[in-house]
Each structure stands twice: as structure tokens, then as C-alpha cells.
Design a protein around this motif. Structure first.
Motif, PDB file in Angstrom:
ATOM      1  N   TYR A 185       0.849  -1.190   0.000  1.00 16.51           N
ATOM      2  CA  TYR A 185       0.000   0.000   0.000  1.00 16.51           C
ATOM      3  C   TYR A 185       0.883   1.237   0.000  1.00 16.51           C
ATOM      4  O   TYR A 185       2.056   1.198   0.407  1.00 16.51           O
ATOM      5  CB  TYR A 185      -0.967   0.016   1.189  1.00 16.51           C
ATOM      6  N   GLU A 212     -14.717   0.219  -3.699  1.00 17.36           N
ATOM      7  CA  GLU A 212     -13.645   1.186  -3.459  1.00 17.36           C
ATOM      8  C   GLU A 212     -13.576   2.192  -4.612  1.00 17.36           C
ATOM      9  O   GLU A 212     -14.030   1.923  -5.734  1.00 17.36           O
ATOM     10  CB  GLU A 212     -12.297   0.475  -3.306  1.00 17.36           C
ATOM     11  N   LYS A 213     -12.986   3.354  -4.340  1.00 16.23           N
ATOM     12  CA  LYS A 213     -12.847   4.401  -5.352  1.00 16.23           C
ATOM     13  C   LYS A 213     -11.641   4.094  -6.236  1.00 16.23           C
ATOM     14  O   LYS A 213     -10.490   4.185  -5.799  1.00 16.23           O
ATOM     15  CB  LYS A 213     -12.690   5.772  -4.700  1.00 16.23           C
ATOM     16  N   LYS A 219      -8.902   7.086  -1.325  1.00 14.78           N
ATOM     17  CA  LYS A 219      -9.815   7.218  -0.178  1.00 14.78           C
ATOM     18  C   LYS A 219      -9.841   5.934   0.667  1.00 14.78           C
ATOM     19  O   LYS A 219     -10.889   5.550   1.208  1.00 14.78           O
ATOM     20  CB  LYS A 219     -11.239   7.557  -0.648  1.00 14.78           C
ATOM     21  N   ILE A 220      -8.693   5.289   0.800  1.00 14.92           N
ATOM     22  CA  ILE A 220      -8.605   4.059   1.593  1.00 14.92           C
ATOM     23  C   ILE A 220      -8.259   4.416   3.032  1.00 14.92           C
ATOM     24  O   ILE A 220      -7.480   5.341   3.299  1.00 14.92           O
ATOM     25  CB  ILE A 220      -7.534   3.116   0.995  1.00 14.92           C
ATOM     26  N   THR A 221      -8.842   3.673   3.963  1.00 19.89           N
ATOM     27  CA  THR A 221      -8.513   3.829   5.386  1.00 19.89           C
ATOM     28  C   THR A 221      -8.064   2.480   5.929  1.00 19.89           C
ATOM     29  O   THR A 221      -8.179   1.450   5.263  1.00 19.89           O
ATOM     30  CB  THR A 221      -9.736   4.311   6.190  1.00 19.89           C
ATOM     31  N   ASP A 250      -9.536   0.791   7.964  1.00 18.37           N
ATOM     32  CA  ASP A 250     -10.709  -0.068   8.136  1.00 18.37           C
ATOM     33  C   ASP A 250     -11.197  -0.677   6.819  1.00 18.37           C
ATOM     34  O   ASP A 250     -12.102  -1.517   6.818  1.00 18.37           O
ATOM     35  CB  ASP A 250     -11.857   0.733   8.778  1.00 18.37           C
ATOM     36  N   SER A 251     -10.621  -0.259   5.704  1.00 22.60           N
ATOM     37  CA  SER A 251     -11.031  -0.808   4.411  1.00 22.60           C
ATOM     38  C   SER A 251     -10.663  -2.284   4.331  1.00 22.60           C
ATOM     39  O   SER A 251      -9.608  -2.705   4.830  1.00 22.60           O
ATOM     40  CB  SER A 251     -10.346  -0.044   3.268  1.00 22.60           C
ATOM     41  N   PRO A 297      -3.688   0.412  -3.043  1.00 23.48           N
ATOM     42  CA  PRO A 297      -4.476   1.368  -2.258  1.00 23.48           C
ATOM     43  C   PRO A 297      -3.617   2.530  -1.754  1.00 23.48           C
ATOM     44  O   PRO A 297      -2.453   2.341  -1.387  1.00 23.48           O
ATOM     45  CB  PRO A 297      -4.979   0.516  -1.089  1.00 23.48           C
TER      46      PRO A 297
END
Length: 456
Positions: free
Chosen positions: A248, A300-301, A322-324, A326-327, A340
Motif C-alpha cells: 500500500y 472502493e474508489k 480514499k482508503i482507510t 478499516d477498508s 491502495p
């Protein structure tokens, strides 16, 4: 397949002592080198069938790396095998202290499918150099490469010395029930835990080469255009099916838009605007992994890529925004061409994100700021990595390669491969012309003073 019979034959051969002879080992390494060169085209054809690897990538990332490490080790194994003199403490006067190098015996090497030739043969080089016998358990998922390895090894070595075992999970379980002398495993953490648990029952030492979520940090001072090319190379090589691939991207907000633009340009430069039609673009190994990766992208975006070719098991080089933490995609190692992005404002924030997870196999940092470089290297534990590049840390025989914590234990490459498959035996040779009485009963105050003098 009679696994017990194979192990017994290798144990009997090892007892003859032939593998302990350094000239025998060097000769075996020479035979292996000749075999690899003879089978080079077959290996590359098999890698094309299994993973659609191009001839260039097959040589660069598998055959060439293997031959490079083999040449490096073969030239040095005689020197490494010699006894090593060490200083003897005054309390043991008069004596000579030295370390001898001995092989473990019958070793098991369990290899994965993503680099099916490299990650099978490179550990074997270390096992041979150290004087061991070896059983190679190849992957069923990389069927064609496993068949070529089996043909090559059976033609080159007698099975009581080196042999290849193919088969299902039951075959692996049978192997792990045997009283082997060393196990070298490359694969995922879940299976690695099973291997270690099985090995513990017979107190068999293990090396575990695992994986994990390897972060790639791009900080605002980095040379963004060069960084993007190097990140794309490391991430999408073998369609992301590389244990040390950047898993990531931690991207500083200040340079987010500019860096994403450069990532897209690098992807188009390397793979064209139609990567699914690019014959040099690797496919996903099988339908199971393909479906897992497709599911990770759902909801996901997608800011680049995202298209798939189910028939040929290909997924475009993909970037997710826009990944966190918690994704879903941040809950497991991706092991595919899906990248990501998590943004951060300052390096402390990036550091804290990494520290919330397990110790990664690799870490990559792009920066021109020496203070930030020093901070990351000091504060974060990881197997190995690069400053201002990706994955090339494994492409040298002069650096050990391995994980830490959840990403593995033990290491190999170059001399470390020899050391991994070698037991270092400590010897003290005491001379008889003097025998200091201090250690013998009865003890008194004078002996105590001498003892403290010797051992302070």
C-alpha cells in the motif's frame, strides 16, 4: 509416493559423508549451473504458461537471479567451509578455540508459486553449498514450472541426494511428520504457522520466508517523477504477486495529485494504455486468487485501472483512493496489481499507521530528507527495504534477505544461504603440558581472587 522411504534413503546417503566433502559440493553446484543453462528455454516456456511471464522478466527475476547467486556462492564455498579460529580466554589457558561448519543433514525446501523457479532453486543452492541432502516440495499451482524442475533435478542428481516431490496438502503433511533435519518454507503466514507447529513436535529448526503488508512511503521532498516509475516497477512486477512488492502507498497530502498523475503516466509507459492486451503483462496464478482480488476492489474508489479479463485471469494495474485502515483491502496482504492509497499530513502520522500493523517484510521510503530517513529506519522494524527505490534489496548476494516477526524468521542469499543451512560447532582443544588447578576443588580465598581476575 512413499515419503518415509525417500527420507530414509537420503538419511542413509548423508551418513556416507560424501556431501560433507567441499569438492563434492562445488561439483554439485557446477552440475546445477549446467542444468539450469541447459533447461533455460524450458524454464522460460513454463513460466510463460504458468504466469504469462515474458522472456525478459523470467530471466531478470528468476533464472538470472538464481545463476547470479549460484556463481557468487560457488566461488566462495571453499573459504566459508574452513574452520574459523577465535580467541581463547585467559581462563582456559593453554587451549585453541575454533568453529567447525557442518551440514544439518536432510533438508526440506517448500517453495511457492509466484516465483516458482527462483524460490525453489535459490534455497537449494544454500543447502548444497552447506553439504546437505534436499527434498524439494514444489507448488501445484505453478504446474508447468514444477514439472520442469522435477525433470531437471531428476536428470542431474540421484534421488537419495536431491529429489523433487509434487502433490497435494496431504503430501506436505506427510513430509512434515518426518524427522527431518531442517525445513525452509516460503509462503504465507497462515501456512507458515502450521509448518512451524509441525516442526516443533520434532524440534526441527526452520526458516520461514513469509510476507505481509509492506508500506511504501512517498514524502513531499522526494523526486516524484523518478519515484513513480520505481514504485510502479516494484508494485506491478509479476502483477503484484511478489512478497516484497509495495502493498500500500502512504502518500503525503501535499504531493498527492501530482504523484498520482506520475503513477498513471508510468503505468501507461510500462504497460501501454491497454495493459490487458499487453502480452508481457503477467496474469494472476489461478481463478481463486483472481476472484479474491476482484472482491477486494468492490465498493472502493478506483482512480486508475480496474478493468479485468476473466478469461485470461488478468487485472489492470489499479490504483484505489480514499482508503482507510478499516477498508477490507487493508486487512490482508494484497498480492496482486491493486494499489491502495492512504494519505498523511506529516511523517509521524505515516509512522503511526505502519506501527498499527504487524512488522512488514519490506518498507520503501522516498525522500530527500535525511532526518526523515533516519527516523523511519530507527523507529520501524521490518525485514529489509530501500530508500528511493523498491524491491532491489533482494537482487544482491551480498545482502541477507528475510523477514521479522509476522513476516518471517531467518534469512538467506549469498553467505547467509550457506549459514542458514550450516550448524556452527564450537570446539576447544586443550593442551596437556599445563593444567591450571584453579577450577578444581577444594576452593579457597586465593582461588576466588584468581577467578575474579580471570572473569572480570
Amino acid at each position: 509416493m512413499d515419503i518415509n522411504h525417500i527420507v530414509r534413503k537420503q538419511k542413509e546417503f548423508f551418513k556416507t559423508g560424501r556431501t560433507k566433502d567441499v569438492d563434492f559440493r562445488i561439483d554439485a553446484l557446477g552440475k546445477l549451473e549446467q542444468a539450469i543453462r541447459k533447461y533455460e528455454s524450458k524454464i522460460e516456456e513454463a513460466l510463460k504458461k504458468d504466469l504469462n511471464k515474458s522472456e525478459f522478466e523470467s530471466y531478470m527475476a528468476e533464472v538470472g537471479l538464481t545463476l547470479s547467486d549460484l556463481t557468487f556462492i560457488k566461488k566462495r564455498v571453499k573459504r566459508w567451509s574452513k574452520d574459523e579460529r577465535v580467541l581463547t580466554p585467559l581462563s582456559q589457558f593453554h587451549a585453541k578455540s575454533f568453529i567447525t561448519k557442518e551440514p544439518y543433514g536432510v533438508t526440506l525446501i517448500i517453495s511457492p508459486w509466484n516465483y516458482p523457479f527462483l524460490l525453489c532453486i535459490e534455497p537449494l543452492i544454500g543447502a548444497i553449498a552447506a553439504g546437505n541432502c534436499a527434498i524439494l516440495k514444489v507448488s501445484r499451482d505453478s504446474k508447468y514450472t514444477s514439472e520442469v524442475i522435477c525433470e531437471m533435478i531428476s536428470e542431474t542428481f540421484p534421488e537419495e541426494y536431491i529429489t523433487v516431490v509434487n502433490g497435494n496438502r496431504e503430501v506436505v503433511n506427510q513430509l512434515l511428520e518426518e524427522k527431518l533435519d531442517y525445513i525452509f518454507f516460503t509462503g504465507g503466514a497462515a501456512v507458515g504457522k502450521i509448518v512451524m507447529e509441525k516442526a516443533a513436535k520434532n524440534l526441527i529448526p526452520v526458516t520461514l520466508e513469509l510476507g505481509g503488508k509492506s508500506p511504501c512511503i512517498v514524502e513531499k521532498s522526494a523526486d516524484l517523477k523518478i519515484a513513480a516509475k520505481r514504485v510502479v516497477f516494484g508494485k506491478y512486477l509479476n502483477s503484484g504477486q511478489t512478497c516484497v512488492a509495495p502493498d500500500y502507498l502512504l502518500l503525503q497530502n501535499d504531493v498527492k495529485d501530482e504523484f498520482i498523475k506520475y503513477l498513471k503516466e508510468a503505468i501507461a509507459l510500462f504497460y501501454t494504455n491497454e495493459p490487458l492486451q499487453n502480452d508481457s503483462y503477467t496474469n494472476i496464478i489461478n481463478e481463486k486468487h483472481f476472484n479474491r482480488l476482484v472482491n477486494l476492489m468492490k465498493g472502493e474508489k478506483i482512480v486508475h485501472g480496474g478493468d479485468i479479463d476473466r478469461e485470461n485471469l488478468k487485472i489492470e494495474p489499479t490504483i484505489l483512493d480514499k482508503i482507510t485502515l478499516d477498508s477490507p483491502i487493508m486487512k490482508e496482504e494484497i498480492f496482486g496489481p491493486v494499489f491502495p492509497i492512504i494519505t498523511f499530513d506529516n511523517i509521524e502520522e505515516a509512522e503511526n499507521i505502519i506501527l498499527q500493523g504487524e512488522k512488514p517484510l519490506a518498507l520503501y521510503l522516498f525522500t530527500k530528507n535525511k532526518r526523515i530517513e533516519d527516523r523511519i529506519l530507527k523507529n520501524i522494524s521490518f525485514g529489509g527495504g530501500c530508500i528511493n527505490d523498491t524491491i532491489i534489496q533482494l537482487a544482491t548476494s551480498r545482502l541477507p534477505f528475510g523477514g521479522v516477526g509476522n513476516s518471517g524468521m531467518g534469512s538467506y542469499h549469498g553467505k547467509q544461504s550457506f549459514d542458514t543451512f550450516t550448524h556452527k560447532r564450537s570446539i576447544v582443544k586443550k593442551y596437556n603440558w599445563i593444567d591450571l588447578p584453579i577450577r578444581y576443588l577444594p576452593y579457597d580465598d586465593f582461588k576466588m581472587k584468581l577467578l575474579k581476575l580471570f572473569l572480570k
